[in-house]
Design a protein around this motif. Structure first.
Motif, short mmCIF file in Angstrom:
data_model
loop_
_atom_site.label_atom_id
_atom_site.label_comp_id
_atom_site.label_asym_id
_atom_site.label_seq_id
_atom_site.Cartn_x
_atom_site.Cartn_y
_atom_site.Cartn_z
N GLN A 331 42.63 31.63 47.81
CA GLN A 331 41.32 32.15 47.43
C GLN A 331 41.40 33.67 47.19
O GLN A 331 40.68 34.23 46.37
N THR A 334 42.07 34.56 43.56
CA THR A 334 40.87 34.49 42.72
C THR A 334 40.00 35.71 42.99
O THR A 334 39.57 36.41 42.06
N ASP A 335 39.74 35.98 44.26
CA ASP A 335 38.86 37.10 44.62
C ASP A 335 39.41 38.42 44.07
O ASP A 335 38.68 39.24 43.53
N VAL A 338 38.98 38.74 40.31
CA VAL A 338 37.57 38.97 39.98
C VAL A 338 37.17 40.40 40.36
O VAL A 338 36.49 41.10 39.60
N GLN A 342 35.88 43.28 37.78
CA GLN A 342 34.56 43.91 37.91
C GLN A 342 34.67 45.42 38.07
O GLN A 342 33.76 46.16 37.68
N GLU A 386 40.93 29.35 38.40
CA GLU A 386 39.55 29.59 38.83
C GLU A 386 39.08 30.99 38.41
O GLU A 386 37.96 31.17 37.93
N ALA A 387 39.94 31.98 38.54
CA ALA A 387 39.56 33.34 38.12
C ALA A 387 39.28 33.37 36.62
O ALA A 387 38.31 34.01 36.17
N ARG A 389 38.20 30.93 34.85
CA ARG A 389 36.89 30.27 34.66
C ARG A 389 35.75 31.22 34.99
O ARG A 389 34.66 31.10 34.46
N GLN A 390 36.02 32.19 35.88
CA GLN A 390 34.98 33.16 36.23
C GLN A 390 34.99 34.36 35.28
O GLN A 390 34.34 35.37 35.54
N GLY A 391 35.76 34.27 34.21
CA GLY A 391 35.68 35.30 33.17
C GLY A 391 36.80 36.31 33.14
O GLY A 391 36.78 37.25 32.35
#
Ligand code: FCB
Length: 449
Positions: A331, A334-335, A338, A342, A386-387, A389-391
């Motif tokens: 996880q 992914t974090d 992201v 950001q 997953e990352a 998928r989050q853009g």
């Protein structure tokens, strides 16, 4: 697990997503005294009593200097798109200002062989093996080393040009400066807050000075830098400031100057009395545009401040750990991706340039059942997916490492390879994790036919 599973519509299944394996020069080459090579700071450091586990060193390592051809054959057999390696600076310039054709030839052969097999070549210029003669003049504590690095980058890129598909200036300036010059656990073994920050600044300056030279000499290649990064999480609600500070020193200190042209305020304040001399114009040089950012991810941190107000990483005893003692926390990848996405506007594409897991693997009946590593890759590939998928724009993934090798201060005890190396015989054996990688890439190739 015979293959890694990806969700149906995963970006990772597309043919343009780059899969590779990674190594570095000192960790695999050996032949420390051959081909005109002179010592790097790692040869010197390894000779210090107590510096490296069991007093080991990279004199022989995986003997890749001699076995490179069969090693590239093996890489090709995995079905990867690309091979990430590093060039040993002391093979190129064994003595100040003396270019060594044997050094250039060694890498030329590797590049040619990879291209002949249809693989792209990702080359890191500095994966920590600084020529010892530069350390004798202060190494990265000396501002001159940044200019020496730029000269070296100029010569290598003038020679190879676009034959190197992707250039990386530095691998993990955090580790090279802080472990090497602040905490003294890596070469050259120097301890000091100021020294760590000074070395870091000079490395980043070297990166910035090299960027325009690389672009000029290799206009069709891509150019960038590789950072290690771990997301930090507060131990409890009241520890958010500790987690923030941990990320600020852990990677903002290195990424902000490159991507924003400034150092992060949190560190500037806290380290006010230890700051390096930053000359006018340095940050503009460091802020040179990059085509991609490489991210090396292994684990996360959970932190709080200790009684002295220093950051303390608190081990999560319930969680799963690898042999080296790092928590398995997909996880976190992914974090992290992201968070980086950001934090920086106009973020260039990211590549996972390293990700992997250490074990104490052994060969039984010709097989290496590295079940934990195989699960590690599976869960981290899904974390990258997953990352995306989050853009987040991630364009590639490199497994660390192709094969077991010299793991710095840990010596040969920690095995990170997807291929097992028997150091007595130099026999290579594909572990289950490599077979799963190969099968996944074979399946992808089939589907994309
Ligand atoms: C990274 C290094 C790499 C290897 C892995 C385990 O910090 O870039 O050389 O040691 O860790």
């Amino acid at each position: 697990m015979k293959t890694y599973q990806l969700p149906q519509d995963s970006r990772l299944s597309q043919p343009d997503f780059v899969f590779g394996v990674a190594t570095s020069s000192y960790q695999i080459e050996g032949a420390a005294k051959e081909g005109g090579r002179t010592p790097s700071i790692w040869d010197t450091f390894c000779a210090l009593p107590g510096a490296v586990h069991n007093g080991e060193n990279g004199d022989i390592a995986c003997d890749h200097y001699h076995l490179w051809k069969q090693d590239i054959e093996m890489i090709h057999g995995l079905g990867v798109d690309a091979y990430r390696l590093s060039i040993a600076w002391p093979r190129i310039f064994p003595h100040e200002g003396e270019l060594n054709p044997q050094g250039l030839n060694f890498y030329q052969n590797i590049i040619d062989e990879c291209h002949a097999k249809g693989m792209k070549v990702y080359v890191t210029l500095y994966h920590w093996d600084l020529p010892q003669y530069l350390q004798d003049r202060g190494g990265w504590l000396n501002r001159e080393t940044a200019y020496k690095f730029a000269e070296y980058a100029e010569v290598v890129s003038a020679h190879f040009g676009d034959q190197i598909d992707v250039y990386t200036t530095l691998n993990e300036p955090f580790v090279a400066s802080f472990l090497g010059y602040r905490w003294g656990i890596h070469a050259p073994g120097i301890k000091g807050e100021r020294e760590g920050l000074l070395a870091a600044h000079h490395m980043l300056l070297g990166h910035g000075l090299a960027m325009p030279l690389l672009r000029r000499n290799a206009p069709k290649s891509q150019h960038g830098i590789v950072f290690n990064a771990s997301p930090s999480y507060p131990l409890s609600e009241k520890d958010q400031a500790a987690a923030d500070y941990s990320e600020a020193e852990g990677y903002h200190w290195f990424m902000d100057p490159v991507l924003k042209g400034e150092y992060p305020a949190l560190v500037l304040e806290r380290q006010a009395s230890n700051l390096p001399m930053i000359l006018d114009g340095d940050l503009a040089i460091i802020h040179a545009p990059v085509d991609y950012v490489g991210i090396n991810y292994y684990t996360r941190h959970v932190c709080c401040f200790d009684e002295n107000g220093d950051i303390k990483n608190v081990e999560q005893s319930q969680a799963e750990h690898t042999f080296i003692g790092w928590e398995v926390y997909p996880q976190g990848l992914t974090d992290l991706l992201v968070r980086i996405h950001q934090r920086y506007t106009n973020m260039p594409p990211m590549l996972i340039t390293e990700n992997g897991s250490a074990g104490d693997d052994c060969v039984i009946d010709g097989e290496v059942n590295d079940e934990q590593r195989t699960r590690y890759f599976q869960s981290h590939l899904l974390a990258v997916d997953e990352a995306i998928r989050q853009g987040v724009n991630v364009t590639g993934y490199f497994a660390w490492s192709l094969m077991d090798n010299f793991e710095w201060a840990y010596g040969y005890e920690q095995r990170f390879g997807i291929v097992h190396v028997d150091y007595q015989t130099q026999k290579r054996t594909l572990k289950q994790s490599a077979i799963a990688y190969r099968n996944m890439l074979l399946e992808r190739a089939e589907e994309n036919k």
